[in-house]
Motif scaffolding. Structure first.
Motif, short mmCIF file in Angstrom:
data_model
loop_
_atom_site.label_atom_id
_atom_site.label_comp_id
_atom_site.label_asym_id
_atom_site.label_seq_id
_atom_site.Cartn_x
_atom_site.Cartn_y
_atom_site.Cartn_z
N TYR A 46 0.69 -1.01 -0.01
CA TYR A 46 -0.31 -0.16 -0.17
C TYR A 46 0.89 1.25 -0.08
CZ TYR A 46 -4.34 -2.34 1.08
OH TYR A 46 -5.26 -3.87 0.59
N GLN A 47 2.28 1.27 0.38
CA GLN A 47 3.14 2.39 0.29
C GLN A 47 3.58 2.36 -0.68
OE1 GLN A 47 4.68 2.54 4.07
NE2 GLN A 47 3.80 2.84 5.28
N ALA A 48 4.42 3.41 -0.88
CA ALA A 48 5.39 3.91 -2.75
C ALA A 48 6.31 3.00 -1.89
CB ALA A 48 5.53 4.65 -2.25
N GLY A 49 5.69 2.06 -3.68
CA GLY A 49 8.01 1.35 -3.03
C GLY A 49 7.75 -0.44 -1.96
N ALA A 50 7.02 -0.35 -1.71
CA ALA A 50 6.25 -1.49 -0.95
C ALA A 50 5.98 -2.61 -1.55
CB ALA A 50 5.36 -1.15 0.74
N VAL A 51 7.10 -3.58 -1.25
CA VAL A 51 6.36 -5.19 -2.47
C VAL A 51 6.51 -6.17 -0.92
CG1 VAL A 51 7.79 -6.52 -4.02
CG2 VAL A 51 7.60 -4.31 -4.25
N SER A 52 5.96 -7.13 -1.27
CA SER A 52 6.13 -8.61 0.20
C SER A 52 6.38 -9.57 -1.40
CB SER A 52 4.49 -8.75 0.64
OG SER A 52 4.43 -10.11 1.03
#
Length: 250
Positions: A144-150
């Motif tokens: 949900y945040q910029a650049g956040a990847v799981s």
């Protein structure tokens, strides 16, 4: 879904290839085939069903076409009654008209399987990206945040000669290609798909490329991910581009 039915006129294309009008494999500059575009229609709320449309202008005839697929991701198969296909009968029928006709014809399937969840593109190799063979793609689930990847996954694609129902060597002078798709995660690699003998619906592929990985909105996990693979079967004026949808969560 790893099948794909050829456009109307494949046999005619094959005859042209056999007569030397298609230059594929002859070491001469080949005319461009048609490069289908893709529209992601959506997922069902439980993320079992996924729909997409491929569309474009057919090489040779110059006629507009659209094919809409609804895929059961649990069984890796098209649902009964799909794909929904339509091709114009003349150049005067626009692509917009053909796409609208397919959307109307497929409305019962879209409603029946409740295809309403938007698609998130986790990763994409755009058609204009230079200097890539599109055989590898790193991706994770969008956050949900910029650049956040799981997650940290890698798709790898390999091709190899195989057999096909269609007489590809006779039609196009080359052996058909199959593909293998591997998924790596933290040092562990899993086989997602490997072709055997190709069905007639695949035609005579000459290449494959990884196009994208998509997930349902608010369901962005690997278990719901779908790889979109570009496949290039022989056509009137050279290889055409069509699409395969491959579930990664099976």
């Amino acid at each position: 879904m790893n099948w794909m039915q050829p456009d109307a006129g494949l046999a005619a294309a094959a005859r042209l290839a056999a007569s030397g009008l298609v230059l594929l494999g002859l070491g001469l500059p080949a005319a461009a085939g048609d490069r289908a575009l893709i529209d992601y229609v959506g997922f069902s709320p439980e993320f079992r069903y996924f729909a997409f449309e491929e569309f474009g202008i057919q090489d040779g005839s110059g006629f507009a076409y659209s094919n809409l697929y609804v895929v059961d991701l649990e069984t890796d198969s098209w649902v009964v009654g799909t794909p929904v296909r339509k091709q114009a009968e003349s150049e005067t029928t626009s692509l917009e008209e053909i796409r609208a006709a397919v959307a109307e014809k497929a409305a019962g399937h879209i409603e029946g399987f409740n295809i309403q969840v938007p698609v998130e593109i986790a990763a994409l190799i755009g058609d204009g990206v230079p200097d890539t063979d599109a055989r590898s793609l790193d991706f994770g689930a969008p956050g949900y945040q910029a650049g956040a990847v799981s997650g940290d996954y890698t798709l790898e694609l390999e091709t190899f000669e195989t057999t096909a129902t269609s007489p590809c060597a006779e039609w196009f002078g080359v052996e058909p290609l199959g593909y293998e798709l591997l998924l790596s995660d933290s040092g562990t690699t899993r086989l997602i798909h490997r072709d055997g003998s190709l069905p007639r619906s695949r035609g005579c592929p000459t290449d494959y490329r990884i196009h994208s990985v998509v997930m349902p909105f608010q369901g962005t996990t690997l278990s719901n991910a779908v790889a979109i693979i570009s496949v290039y079967p022989g056509g009137f004026e050279g290889p055409d581009r069509r699409f395969l949808a491959v579930p990664l969560g099976l």
